[in-house]
Motif scaffolding. Structure first.
Motif, PDB file in Angstrom:
ATOM      1  N   ASN A 107      45.545 -72.257 -44.184  1.00  0.00           N
ATOM      2  CA  ASN A 107      45.489 -73.841 -43.576  1.00  0.00           C
ATOM      3  C   ASN A 107      47.011 -73.947 -42.549  1.00  0.00           C
ATOM      4  OD1 ASN A 107      46.543 -74.012 -45.950  1.00  0.00           O
ATOM      5  ND2 ASN A 107      45.694 -75.847 -46.531  1.00  0.00           N
ATOM      6  N   THR A 108      47.954 -73.585 -43.078  1.00  0.00           N
ATOM      7  CA  THR A 108      49.682 -73.299 -42.635  1.00  0.00           C
ATOM      8  C   THR A 108      49.628 -72.562 -40.822  1.00  0.00           C
ATOM      9  OG1 THR A 108      50.183 -71.630 -43.797  1.00  0.00           O
ATOM     10  CG2 THR A 108      50.644 -73.803 -44.945  1.00  0.00           C
ATOM     11  N   LYS A 109      49.307 -71.845 -41.100  1.00  0.00           N
ATOM     12  CA  LYS A 109      49.590 -70.148 -39.480  1.00  0.00           C
ATOM     13  C   LYS A 109      47.504 -70.559 -38.935  1.00  0.00           C
ATOM     14  CE  LYS A 109      53.140 -67.973 -41.891  1.00  0.00           C
ATOM     15  NZ  LYS A 109      52.937 -66.278 -42.013  1.00  0.00           N
ATOM     16  N   LYS A 110      47.513 -70.917 -39.445  1.00  0.00           N
ATOM     17  CA  LYS A 110      45.857 -71.084 -39.449  1.00  0.00           C
ATOM     18  C   LYS A 110      45.505 -69.301 -37.900  1.00  0.00           C
ATOM     19  CE  LYS A 110      45.554 -75.353 -39.798  1.00  0.00           C
ATOM     20  NZ  LYS A 110      44.726 -76.828 -39.219  1.00  0.00           N
ATOM     21  N   ARG A 111      45.370 -68.429 -39.201  1.00  0.00           N
ATOM     22  CA  ARG A 111      45.358 -67.091 -38.686  1.00  0.00           C
ATOM     23  C   ARG A 111      44.175 -66.680 -38.582  1.00  0.00           C
ATOM     24  NH1 ARG A 111      46.992 -66.937 -33.777  1.00  0.00           N
ATOM     25  NH2 ARG A 111      46.544 -64.727 -33.543  1.00  0.00           N
ATOM     26  N   MET A 112      43.528 -65.904 -38.956  1.00  0.00           N
ATOM     27  CA  MET A 112      42.897 -64.255 -38.818  1.00  0.00           C
ATOM     28  C   MET A 112      42.289 -62.764 -38.735  1.00  0.00           C
ATOM     29  SD  MET A 112      39.064 -65.702 -38.184  1.00  0.00           S
ATOM     30  CE  MET A 112      38.334 -64.486 -38.835  1.00  0.00           C
ATOM     31  N   PRO A 113      42.281 -61.982 -39.203  1.00  0.00           N
ATOM     32  CA  PRO A 113      42.033 -60.571 -38.844  1.00  0.00           C
ATOM     33  C   PRO A 113      41.074 -60.692 -37.800  1.00  0.00           C
ATOM     34  CG  PRO A 113      41.614 -60.545 -41.315  1.00  0.00           C
ATOM     35  CD  PRO A 113      42.122 -61.732 -40.595  1.00  0.00           C
ATOM     36  N   LEU A 114      40.818 -59.927 -36.900  1.00  0.00           N
ATOM     37  CA  LEU A 114      40.262 -59.718 -35.632  1.00  0.00           C
ATOM     38  C   LEU A 114      39.190 -58.988 -36.511  1.00  0.00           C
ATOM     39  CD1 LEU A 114      39.309 -59.585 -33.156  1.00  0.00           C
ATOM     40  CD2 LEU A 114      40.573 -57.802 -32.361  1.00  0.00           C
ATOM     41  N   ILE A 115      37.996 -58.932 -36.750  1.00  0.00           N
ATOM     42  CA  ILE A 115      36.828 -58.774 -37.572  1.00  0.00           C
ATOM     43  C   ILE A 115      35.701 -58.104 -36.324  1.00  0.00           C
ATOM     44  CG2 ILE A 115      34.645 -58.683 -39.259  1.00  0.00           C
ATOM     45  CD1 ILE A 115      36.578 -61.248 -40.112  1.00  0.00           C
ATOM     46  N   LEU A 116      35.584 -56.903 -36.420  1.00  0.00           N
ATOM     47  CA  LEU A 116      34.934 -56.449 -35.322  1.00  0.00           C
ATOM     48  C   LEU A 116      33.438 -55.820 -36.033  1.00  0.00           C
ATOM     49  CD1 LEU A 116      37.176 -53.447 -33.861  1.00  0.00           C
ATOM     50  CD2 LEU A 116      36.729 -55.463 -32.076  1.00  0.00           C
ATOM     51  N   SER A 117      32.613 -56.317 -34.663  1.00  0.00           N
ATOM     52  CA  SER A 117      30.772 -56.350 -35.195  1.00  0.00           C
ATOM     53  C   SER A 117      30.736 -54.784 -35.035  1.00  0.00           C
ATOM     54  CB  SER A 117      29.859 -56.785 -34.458  1.00  0.00           C
ATOM     55  OG  SER A 117      29.918 -56.464 -32.959  1.00  0.00           O
ATOM     56  N   ALA A 118      29.616 -54.794 -35.716  1.00  0.00           N
ATOM     57  CA  ALA A 118      29.460 -53.364 -35.860  1.00  0.00           C
ATOM     58  C   ALA A 118      28.695 -52.952 -34.414  1.00  0.00           C
ATOM     59  CB  ALA A 118      27.874 -53.213 -37.039  1.00  0.00           C
ATOM     60  N   ASP A 119      29.033 -53.138 -33.824  1.00  0.00           N
ATOM     61  CA  ASP A 119      28.439 -53.090 -32.649  1.00  0.00           C
ATOM     62  C   ASP A 119      29.431 -52.673 -31.347  1.00  0.00           C
ATOM     63  OD1 ASP A 119      25.661 -53.170 -32.970  1.00  0.00           O
ATOM     64  OD2 ASP A 119      25.487 -55.576 -32.230  1.00  0.00           O
ATOM     65  N   GLN A 120      30.294 -53.523 -32.116  1.00  0.00           N
ATOM     66  CA  GLN A 120      31.813 -53.975 -30.874  1.00  0.00           C
ATOM     67  C   GLN A 120      32.814 -52.293 -31.567  1.00  0.00           C
ATOM     68  OE1 GLN A 120      33.007 -57.145 -31.792  1.00  0.00           O
ATOM     69  NE2 GLN A 120      33.249 -57.799 -30.235  1.00  0.00           N
ATOM     70  N   GLU A 121      32.782 -51.935 -33.166  1.00  0.00           N
ATOM     71  CA  GLU A 121      33.470 -51.038 -33.552  1.00  0.00           C
ATOM     72  C   GLU A 121      33.646 -49.206 -32.020  1.00  0.00           C
ATOM     73  OE1 GLU A 121      31.703 -49.981 -36.955  1.00  0.00           O
ATOM     74  OE2 GLU A 121      32.563 -51.522 -38.006  1.00  0.00           O
ATOM     75  N   ARG A 122      32.822 -49.128 -31.479  1.00  0.00           N
ATOM     76  CA  ARG A 122      32.624 -47.646 -31.072  1.00  0.00           C
ATOM     77  C   ARG A 122      33.553 -48.015 -29.768  1.00  0.00           C
ATOM     78  NH1 ARG A 122      31.370 -42.280 -30.933  1.00  0.00           N
ATOM     79  NH2 ARG A 122      30.236 -43.215 -33.304  1.00  0.00           N
ATOM     80  N   ASP A 123      32.284 -49.389 -29.116  1.00  0.00           N
ATOM     81  CA  ASP A 123      33.066 -50.043 -27.625  1.00  0.00           C
ATOM     82  C   ASP A 123      34.594 -49.828 -28.048  1.00  0.00           C
ATOM     83  OD1 ASP A 123      30.906 -49.638 -26.908  1.00  0.00           O
ATOM     84  OD2 ASP A 123      30.805 -51.240 -26.775  1.00  0.00           O
ATOM     85  N   TRP A 124      35.434 -50.430 -29.133  1.00  0.00           N
ATOM     86  CA  TRP A 124      37.213 -51.005 -29.371  1.00  0.00           C
ATOM     87  C   TRP A 124      37.534 -49.977 -29.025  1.00  0.00           C
ATOM     88  CZ3 TRP A 124      40.164 -54.161 -29.170  1.00  0.00           C
ATOM     89  CH2 TRP A 124      41.424 -53.929 -29.972  1.00  0.00           C
ATOM     90  N   LEU A 125      37.203 -48.558 -29.031  1.00  0.00           N
ATOM     91  CA  LEU A 125      37.903 -47.243 -29.075  1.00  0.00           C
ATOM     92  C   LEU A 125      37.970 -46.490 -27.773  1.00  0.00           C
ATOM     93  CD1 LEU A 125      36.806 -45.911 -32.763  1.00  0.00           C
ATOM     94  CD2 LEU A 125      38.536 -46.461 -32.936  1.00  0.00           C
ATOM     95  N   ASP A 126      37.060 -46.802 -27.131  1.00  0.00           N
ATOM     96  CA  ASP A 126      37.085 -46.336 -26.253  1.00  0.00           C
ATOM     97  C   ASP A 126      37.477 -46.370 -25.176  1.00  0.00           C
ATOM     98  OD1 ASP A 126      34.626 -44.671 -26.650  1.00  0.00           O
ATOM     99  OD2 ASP A 126      33.059 -46.657 -25.985  1.00  0.00           O
ATOM    100  N   PRO A 127      38.364 -45.774 -24.104  1.00  0.00           N
ATOM    101  CA  PRO A 127      39.311 -45.900 -23.262  1.00  0.00           C
ATOM    102  C   PRO A 127      38.947 -47.747 -22.497  1.00  0.00           C
ATOM    103  CG  PRO A 127      38.699 -43.414 -22.957  1.00  0.00           C
ATOM    104  CD  PRO A 127      37.811 -44.367 -23.626  1.00  0.00           C
ATOM    105  N   MET A 128      39.792 -48.137 -22.202  1.00  0.00           N
ATOM    106  CA  MET A 128      39.470 -49.800 -21.169  1.00  0.00           C
ATOM    107  C   MET A 128      40.248 -50.129 -20.641  1.00  0.00           C
ATOM    108  SD  MET A 128      38.549 -52.567 -24.085  1.00  0.00           S
ATOM    109  CE  MET A 128      38.051 -51.174 -25.795  1.00  0.00           C
ATOM    110  N   SER A 129      40.170 -51.409 -19.806  1.00  0.00           N
ATOM    111  CA  SER A 129      40.966 -52.041 -19.282  1.00  0.00           C
ATOM    112  C   SER A 129      41.299 -53.271 -20.055  1.00  0.00           C
ATOM    113  CB  SER A 129      40.322 -52.844 -17.599  1.00  0.00           C
ATOM    114  OG  SER A 129      39.132 -54.020 -18.096  1.00  0.00           O
ATOM    115  N   THR A 130      42.645 -53.725 -19.613  1.00  0.00           N
ATOM    116  CA  THR A 130      43.178 -55.366 -20.197  1.00  0.00           C
ATOM    117  C   THR A 130      42.508 -55.832 -20.357  1.00  0.00           C
ATOM    118  OG1 THR A 130      45.872 -54.181 -19.122  1.00  0.00           O
ATOM    119  CG2 THR A 130      45.529 -56.552 -20.271  1.00  0.00           C
ATOM    120  N   GLU A 131      42.165 -55.869 -19.697  1.00  0.00           N
ATOM    121  CA  GLU A 131      41.098 -57.622 -19.252  1.00  0.00           C
ATOM    122  C   GLU A 131      39.565 -57.344 -20.182  1.00  0.00           C
ATOM    123  OE1 GLU A 131      41.248 -60.712 -18.234  1.00  0.00           O
ATOM    124  OE2 GLU A 131      42.924 -60.351 -18.046  1.00  0.00           O
ATOM    125  N   LYS A 132      39.237 -55.976 -20.373  1.00  0.00           N
ATOM    126  CA  LYS A 132      38.039 -55.609 -21.368  1.00  0.00           C
ATOM    127  C   LYS A 132      38.609 -55.643 -22.742  1.00  0.00           C
ATOM    128  CE  LYS A 132      33.887 -54.139 -22.843  1.00  0.00           C
ATOM    129  NZ  LYS A 132      32.914 -54.404 -23.114  1.00  0.00           N
TER     130      LYS A 132
END
Length: 161
Positions: A107-132
């Motif tokens: 409640n002070t910084k109001k942040r959290m880790p970026l949690i990936l869904s199981a469907d996003q995990e492989r995509d996160w590791l693939d080459p991709m554009s800045t926008e992606k």
């Protein structure tokens, strides 16, 4: 630890690079090369955050309702230590603005880790554009998360709802 860091920077940078804010990750020299080409998964079954209530800090263990392991979005770098000639890997966890649950706890910084869904995990590791890459930068749905207060009992830790 960015690959370009010298020995003096290597002593100071770890204090400032544990987390990488999604909103500024492309602007920071410590993170920019890694977010483009060195993304990783940080596998966990939960994480801890502290809620500030007056002068007190209340510790919470946060996890998914599924109670299984999950992945946080991370970036990594490999630093060559000139004094030892060793390669030293390091990583940072990407953070986003907090969802509803995490706003109450962190409640002070109001942040959290970026949690990936199981469907996003492989995509996160693939080459991709800045926008992606930026399309991943959203808080995880708080309906899929739970948190319990952690009560310290001397040498033992007890969780309770």
């Amino acid at each position: 630890m960015p690959a370009w860091a010298n020995t003096e920077q290597a002593r100071e940078l770890p204090k400032n690079t544990l987390n990488a804010k999604s909103e500024s990750i492309f602007e920071k020299p410590s993170f920019e090369p890694s977010i483009l080409k060195q993304r990783c998964l940080v596998l966990v079954d939960g994480f801890y955050e502290w809620q500030h209530v007056g002068k007190d800090k209340i510790e919470y263990r946060v996890h998914l309702k599924s109670n299984g392991p999950f992945a946080l979005a991370g970036i990594y770098a490999i630093w060559h230590n000139p004094q030892t000639s060793m390669l030293e890997p390091s990583f940072s966890i990407i953070t986003t603005p907090a969802n509803e649950l995490m706003e109450e706890i962190h409640n002070t910084k109001k942040r959290m880790p970026l949690i990936l869904s199981a469907d996003q995990e492989r995509d996160w590791l693939d080459p991709m554009s800045t926008e992606k890459i930026k399309s991943f930068f959203k808080p995880f749905d708080s309906n899929g998360m739970q948190a319990q207060k952690v009560k310290n009992m001397g040498d033992q830790i007890q969780l309770f709802a």
